[in-house]
Design a protein around this motif. Sequence first.
Motif, mmCIF file in Angstrom:
data_model
loop_
_atom_site.group_PDB
_atom_site.id
_atom_site.type_symbol
_atom_site.label_atom_id
_atom_site.label_comp_id
_atom_site.label_asym_id
_atom_site.label_seq_id
_atom_site.Cartn_x
_atom_site.Cartn_y
_atom_site.Cartn_z
ATOM 1 N N LEU A 105 0.840 -1.210 0.000
ATOM 2 C CA LEU A 105 0.000 0.000 0.000
ATOM 3 C C LEU A 105 0.872 1.255 0.000
ATOM 4 O O LEU A 105 0.676 2.173 -0.811
ATOM 5 C CB LEU A 105 -0.910 -0.040 1.239
ATOM 6 N N VAL A 106 1.852 1.290 0.905
ATOM 7 C CA VAL A 106 2.724 2.466 0.995
ATOM 8 C C VAL A 106 3.474 2.641 -0.330
ATOM 9 O O VAL A 106 3.562 3.758 -0.875
ATOM 10 C CB VAL A 106 3.714 2.334 2.173
ATOM 11 N N ARG A 107 3.983 1.534 -0.853
ATOM 12 C CA ARG A 107 4.756 1.609 -2.098
ATOM 13 C C ARG A 107 3.894 2.130 -3.252
ATOM 14 O O ARG A 107 4.316 2.971 -4.031
ATOM 15 C CB ARG A 107 5.324 0.224 -2.435
ATOM 16 N N ASP A 108 2.649 1.646 -3.318
ATOM 17 C CA ASP A 108 1.754 2.078 -4.403
ATOM 18 C C ASP A 108 1.392 3.563 -4.263
ATOM 19 O O ASP A 108 1.309 4.285 -5.254
ATOM 20 C CB ASP A 108 0.493 1.213 -4.437
ATOM 21 N N ILE A 109 1.174 4.004 -3.034
ATOM 22 C CA ILE A 109 0.868 5.433 -2.836
ATOM 23 C C ILE A 109 2.057 6.263 -3.297
ATOM 24 O O ILE A 109 1.918 7.250 -4.021
ATOM 25 C CB ILE A 109 0.540 5.737 -1.350
ATOM 26 N N LYS A 110 3.257 5.824 -2.916
ATOM 27 C CA LYS A 110 4.466 6.581 -3.276
ATOM 28 C C LYS A 110 4.699 6.571 -4.782
ATOM 29 O O LYS A 110 5.220 7.535 -5.341
ATOM 30 C CB LYS A 110 5.680 5.993 -2.549
ATOM 31 N N ARG A 111 4.331 5.458 -5.435
ATOM 32 C CA ARG A 111 4.529 5.394 -6.884
ATOM 33 C C ARG A 111 3.547 6.329 -7.606
ATOM 34 O O ARG A 111 3.913 7.073 -8.490
ATOM 35 C CB ARG A 111 4.340 3.954 -7.374
#
Length: 345
Positions: A105-111
Amino acid sequence: MTKDQITKFLLSTSPEVLLKTANEVRVQYCGKVVYIRGLVEFSNHCCRQCLYCGLRAENKTLQRYRMTHDEIMETVCRIAKDSIGTVVLQSGDDFSYTRNDISTLVRDIKREFPHMAVTLSIGERSLDDYQAFRDNGADRYLLKHETINEKLYACLHPGQELKDRLMRLDHLRKLGYQVGIGNIVGLPGQTIQDLVDDILFIQDFQPDMIGISPFISQNDTPLRDMVSPDLSLVLRCIALARIVTKNAHIPSATAVNTLDPDRGDALALTSGANVLMVSYTPIRNRPHYQIYSGKKSLELDRALEMISAVGCKACLKRGDSLKYSQETENVHTAVGNPAPKIPSA
Ligand code: 5AD
């Protein structure tokens, strides 16, 4: 500040000078700016039994919900569309979201939104979880200490110990998170001395963020019949937290607004608070995030109105910790400023 000074201020019957000083310290160290954060309460499941909290596992009357990855991403998208630079992802202690789920989730938000800061407020997890979330881009972590009185902590949090929470706070900091702590004011069994110790702890820890909220009873908890503290005591705690930390980010907690829906937020913002959390939790879920009874949500337009009513400018940018950031826009930087003059009680 010393123990005696803090005690005098907490007991003083005329807190005006204290609140005014805190407001001056806020303007001096944080500018006439109020930061806005987008809050997503994505799950109200919780495995803990905190006596004061409506999300406690034993509360069988609460209708539980969990948002999916896609629902959370859609909500973060609404926050980005409103140009808000921080998302706060909050939930009960819900381990059905695995290390991998939160990391993804965090990675997708950052992407999708590379400039957005991600704050996690998802309770006590393993140190390896915290490491993984950080590795995947999480910027900040809120983990309130609730009360620094070890016995009271153990009594209110069956199965949990204060030392475990404090160990996690130290670890989060070592991992490079901007760290938020904070206490509840007016907990049953809490004394003024306990609140003094909370302020001394805040002074000693020098957190990046501080959440201070009044205790408000929740009808389906064992503490349902307990009364809330006076707003004045809560404002004094916020003011003292401001004075002892100078430039920490301090939100006006929604519970302050619940205590006094007309004036709560405005009073918190003129007593040291410099952040407002705007709710982006989907409307259908909001009534079920019942940590206490009568909980209100803040909308963006109302937040903006209030900020101008107290003579400040809203800042939608990510608003990183002022302890390290070089963000100077609208901010009188703390570097080189003299210590504020603390009035005598
Ligand atoms: N009153 C005030 N704050 C509460 N919280 C939970 N229950 C209450 C209550 N009854 C706060 C705690 C916790 C967060 C989930 O909400 O500080 O960290």
